[in-house]
Design a protein around this motif. Structure first.
Motif, PDB file in Angstrom:
ATOM      1  N   UNK A   1      10.263   2.030  -0.222  1.00 10.54           N
ATOM      2  CA  UNK A   1       8.932   2.085  -0.677  1.00 10.54           C
ATOM      3  C   UNK A   1       8.954   2.153  -2.273  1.00 10.54           C
ATOM      4  N   UNK A   2      10.222   1.883  -2.941  1.00 12.05           N
ATOM      5  CA  UNK A   2      10.206   1.843  -4.317  1.00 12.05           C
ATOM      6  C   UNK A   2      10.513   0.645  -5.034  1.00 12.05           C
TER       7      UNK A   2
ATOM      8  N   UNK B   1       0.844  -1.024  -0.012  1.00  7.51           N
ATOM      9  CA  UNK B   1      -0.065  -0.137   0.062  1.00  7.51           C
ATOM     10  C   UNK B   1       0.926   1.165  -0.143  1.00  7.51           C
ATOM     11  N   UNK B   2       2.039   1.102   0.679  1.00  6.02           N
ATOM     12  CA  UNK B   2       2.980   2.464   0.706  1.00  6.02           C
ATOM     13  C   UNK B   2       3.825   2.608  -0.489  1.00  6.02           C
ATOM     14  N   UNK B   3       3.709   1.924  -1.349  1.00  4.31           N
ATOM     15  CA  UNK B   3       4.367   1.786  -2.757  1.00  4.31           C
ATOM     16  C   UNK B   3       3.674   2.480  -3.712  1.00  4.31           C
ATOM     17  N   UNK B   4       4.062   3.524  -4.238  1.00  7.65           N
ATOM     18  CA  UNK B   4       2.999   4.205  -5.312  1.00  7.65           C
ATOM     19  C   UNK B   4       2.529   3.253  -6.335  1.00  7.65           C
ATOM     20  N   UNK B   5       3.409   2.255  -6.673  1.00  8.28           N
ATOM     21  CA  UNK B   5       3.024   1.399  -7.920  1.00  8.28           C
ATOM     22  C   UNK B   5       1.518   0.535  -7.553  1.00  8.28           C
ATOM     23  N   UNK B   6       1.283   0.389  -6.176  1.00  7.60           N
ATOM     24  CA  UNK B   6       0.071  -0.155  -5.889  1.00  7.60           C
ATOM     25  C   UNK B   6      -0.838   0.597  -4.931  1.00  7.60           C
ATOM     26  N   UNK B   7      -0.630   1.822  -4.783  1.00  8.68           N
ATOM     27  CA  UNK B   7      -1.309   2.676  -4.148  1.00  8.68           C
ATOM     28  C   UNK B   7      -2.845   2.890  -4.608  1.00  8.68           C
ATOM     29  N   UNK B   8      -3.140   2.535  -5.641  1.00  8.45           N
ATOM     30  CA  UNK B   8      -4.580   2.882  -6.312  1.00  8.45           C
ATOM     31  C   UNK B   8      -5.575   1.510  -6.218  1.00  8.45           C
TER      32      UNK B   8
END
Lengths: 159, 212
Positions: A82-83, A8-15
């Motif tokens: 988180x990347x 969840x904290x990784x931008x790739x999966x945030x949506x």
């Protein structure tokens, strides 16, 4: 921190929704690497997609020996907490384009590449969101590489 | 043991000099602020150890381009590959854990440590030099700064107090002896001062030897 929270904290999966994150979390295992470890090398078959929980990873490009210049590796980017590392696992031809070396002790989630690709193909919403965010990462890394190329021309090293 | 250091920041170079020269027999023979210079120094001086900040510019630092400071790892690998008799230590935490003003303060000590999955372990350059044979890969390490334990600080304070009290007592004793009619009291004060001063200096010497 549990796997879903890390994703969840990784931008790739945030949506993605909770149930979608659960499906990705079921493909992930936690891995640890000591500082100095090479996670993968440029040209290797891309079997894993990593999300960094802790630590720093240097991404290096190899310049082969030519015209009296020493063959060596050049760091083109540094990946932080988180990347993601190893986007090649979900982009054809599934071959790593850079070498990843741990600058610090690294904790990472490793997602199985072939299962992840199958999930992205079968679930279009997950596929769209993940690929959309991954393209941003790739574009950002390309921009970083351009900055390095502009700021520091490759100077000859003769010993 | 001859050591070459590389970091863009003078404060970090000074900190590394302090840590290296804490060790008996270790001497810093060269300092560089970029990767090109450290490579030239290592090539010319052939040191036993090169200590390199991972956050190092290649040639001249370009302040507007943060990514220009990524040459520490590259140059460490180049040295290992081409000059394997020099052991290379790459320090990773100097940009995040140490502030730009960091230095080895009076109430702190710094040391090298290696990050392991099982936990961090402190090491001395001598140990590393003996352990690691000719190496084709750099050793990844951190510099940790820790405050002296409270008890050590109290001991240090007590030692300094003893030296000050001893010196003042000697001066006072000599003055009283000079007055002649208070000479017996002056002699006692002088004796007290000499004892305090000797005690303070011995304690300081013991602490210094123990730290080595």
């Amino acid at each position: 921190m549990n796997t879903k929270q890390v994703l969840k904290e990784c931008s790739v999966f945030s949506a993605l929704s909770d149930s979608e994150l659960d499906r990705i979390a079921s493909l992930a295992v936690e891995k640890q690497y000591e500082a100095g470890t090479t996670i993968f090398e440029e040209g290797d078959s891309a079997q894993e997609f990593f999300v960094l929980q802790e630590g720093k990873v240097a991404l290096q490009m190899t310049f082969s020996e030519r015209q009296g210049q020493l063959g060596r590796r050049i760091t083109v980017d540094v990946v932080n907490k988180n990347e993601i590392v190893g986007w090649s696992a979900i982009v054809e031809p599934y071959t790593y384009t850079l070498t990843a070396v741990c600058l610090q002790k690294v904790n990472a989630l490793s997602i199985d590449g072939s299962k992840f690709r199958r999930l992205l193909r079968d679930n279009h919403h997950i596929g769209y969101e993940v690929l959309k965010e991954t393209i941003k990462v790739v574009a950002s890394r390309l921009d970083d590489t351009r900055q390095v190329l502009i700021s520091e021309r490759l100077l000859p090293v003769k010993l | 043991m001859r050591v070459v250091l590389a970091s863009e920041r003078t404060q970090v170079q000074n900190l590394l000099v302090d840590v290296v020269e804490e060790e008996p027999g270790a001497v810093v023979v060269g300092q560089a602020e970029n990767a090109t210079k450290v490579l030239a120094l290592v090539k010319n001086l052939r040191p036993d150890i090169a200590i390199i900040d991972s956050n190092l510019p290649y040639s001249v630092g370009m302040d507007r381009v943060a990514l220009s400071r990524m040459s520490g790892l590259d140059i460490a690998q180049t040295i290992c590959q081409t000059l394997p008799s020099t052991r290379v230590i790459i320090i990773n935490n100097l940009d995040t854990q140490l502030s730009p003003e960091a230095g080895l303060g009076r109430d702190s000590q710094a040391f090298f440590s290696r990050e392991r999955i099982a936990g961090n372990t402190a090491f001395k350059l001598q140990e590393l030099y003996r352990e690691v044979a000719i190496s084709e890969t750099p050793v990844f390490a951190n510099v940790e700064v820790e405050a002296w334990p409270a008890r050590k600080q109290e001991n240090k304070q007590a030692t300094n107090d003893a030296i000050v009290v001893g010196t003042v007592s000697i001066a006072g004793g000599l003055y009283l002896i000079g007055t002649l009619w208070l000479a017996p009291y002056g002699a006692l004060l002088l004796l007290f001062g000499v004892v305090r001063l000797v005690f303070g200096l011995l304690r300081k010497l013991t602490v210094r030897l123990w730290r080595r």
